[in-house]
Design an enzyme around this catalytic site. Sequence first.
Site, PDB file in Angstrom:
ATOM      1  N   ARG A   9       0.843  -1.456   0.308  1.00  0.00           N
ATOM      2  CA  ARG A   9      -0.028   0.006   0.553  1.00  0.00           C
ATOM      3  C   ARG A   9       0.895   1.148  -0.200  1.00  0.00           C
ATOM      4  NH1 ARG A   9      -3.713   0.626   4.841  1.00  0.00           N
ATOM      5  NH2 ARG A   9      -4.394   1.218   3.594  1.00  0.00           N
TER       6      ARG A   9
ATOM      7  N   LYS B 251       3.864  -6.930  12.306  1.00  0.00           N
ATOM      8  CA  LYS B 251       3.206  -7.094  10.651  1.00  0.00           C
ATOM      9  C   LYS B 251       3.913  -8.282   9.974  1.00  0.00           C
ATOM     10  CE  LYS B 251       1.584  -5.151   6.496  1.00  0.00           C
ATOM     11  NZ  LYS B 251       1.509  -3.603   5.770  1.00  0.00           N
TER      12      LYS B 251
ATOM     13  N   ARG C  15      -2.164   5.602  14.072  1.00  0.00           N
ATOM     14  CA  ARG C  15      -1.048   4.506  14.532  1.00  0.00           C
ATOM     15  C   ARG C  15      -0.829   5.173  15.806  1.00  0.00           C
ATOM     16  NH1 ARG C  15       1.187   9.867  12.297  1.00  0.00           N
ATOM     17  NH2 ARG C  15       1.287  11.146  13.075  1.00  0.00           N
TER      18      ARG C  15
HETATM   19  C1  BTN Z   1       0.525  -3.664   2.769  1.00  0.00           C
HETATM   20  O1  BTN Z   1       1.650  -2.564   2.535  1.00  0.00           O
HETATM   21  O2  BTN Z   1       0.628  -4.373   3.807  1.00  0.00           O
HETATM   22  C2  BTN Z   1      -0.114  -4.317   0.854  1.00  0.00           C
HETATM   23  C3  BTN Z   1       1.375  -5.453   1.039  1.00  0.00           C
HETATM   24  C4  BTN Z   1       0.384  -6.449  -0.014  1.00  0.00           C
HETATM   25  C5  BTN Z   1       1.479  -7.575  -0.794  1.00  0.00           C
HETATM   26  C6  BTN Z   1       0.840  -8.557  -1.575  1.00  0.00           C
HETATM   27  S1  BTN Z   1       2.124 -10.006  -2.118  1.00  0.00           S
HETATM   28  C7  BTN Z   1       0.253 -10.326  -3.502  1.00  0.00           C
HETATM   29  C8  BTN Z   1      -0.231  -9.309  -3.996  1.00  0.00           C
HETATM   30  N1  BTN Z   1       0.949  -8.844  -5.036  1.00  0.00           N
HETATM   31  C9  BTN Z   1       1.425  -7.632  -5.000  1.00  0.00           C
HETATM   32  O3  BTN Z   1       2.013  -7.506  -5.746  1.00  0.00           O
HETATM   33  N2  BTN Z   1       0.913  -7.188  -3.850  1.00  0.00           N
HETATM   34  C10 BTN Z   1      -0.026  -7.901  -3.482  1.00  0.00           C
END
Ligand code: BTN
Length: 318
Positions: free
Chosen positions: A116, A181, A315
């Site tokens: 994100r 996380k 946060r």
């Molecule tokens: C975050 O920032 O918390 C979200 C992370 C999401 C990662 C997943 S891995 C599978 C899918 N493909 C991606 O490029 N991103 C999501």
Amino acid sequence: MLNQILTLLSDGHFHSGEELGEALGVSRAAVWKQLKKLDELAIPYSSVKGKGYRLQDAIELLDKDKIQANLSQRLDILDILLDVDSTNTYLFDRASDHMGKRYAVLAEKQSQGRGRRGRHWVSPFGKNIYLSLLVSFSGGLTALEGLSLTVAIAVEKALKRLGVEDVGLKWPNDVYVDGRKLAGILLEVTGEYSSYCQVVIGVGLNLSLSDEDAESIDQPWIDLQKINPELSRNDVASLLLDELLIQVADFQQQGFAPMQKYWSEHDIYQNKQVVISTTKEDLRGEVIGVTRKGELMLKTESGVELMSAGEIRVRPAG
Ligand code: BTN
């Protein structure tokens, strides 16, 4: 052929070039050519004269049959990829050709895993889970309210089925254990914003991250290896996908409302003071729950504010 070599090497033991060649019915030169591809995939391995080749770490490769065998729900397509830029991008590019289909993809590695807020998602080969699921919705964007929270709940429920307790959720869709996380979720939407649309649900779950892999992660993190090193990667992948399919199907029928209480019971910030950063301001208050649509209810000095999931950061208040 690369797949076969990886399968032979996945035990982490030494295998000579001759042995690999014989097993695959090819010359040693052909084996060597394939081994070069391990470098391209950034898979650490060593070669020792007289012994052969071995991977730095044993790997449990994703196995389509094993994963499918555990699914209790309808899934139209499942792709397992060795290497992809991003599983979300992969499905996004294919969405318009697969209207109404439930299409899932898992990858061993992502070269451009996305998180994100434009962040990079660390995605080394054969270690973690990189999963995306394409689903369709009628009813436009409003039909998606609460979906990202539902996906986080699906991850928590899958982990519970695997015996991992004490998983916490952080609004709108982060999954935490011990204040660190464990998994992240990225939802992307395409189509008609007011009628038919398709959503790519991306889940990244840390299974085993080396300190080196994790160097660029700028927040506290944890992986499943530290919680239960015995877990099978294929079991994690299949239960995660299964629970995702279950929760998304329930959500398509009933929306988020039945999950409202469940969310608050697992929210790591429930009844805690937090600071919420929106693009406009920082809001301070106490998290008192979520609405039937999945909006965060924040009790501030000037009353209860409702926050929608967007590019908002939560946060703890210092
Ligand atoms: C975050 O920032 O918390 C979200 C992370 C999401 C990662 C997943 S891995 C599978 C899918 N493909 C991606 O490029 N991103 C999501």
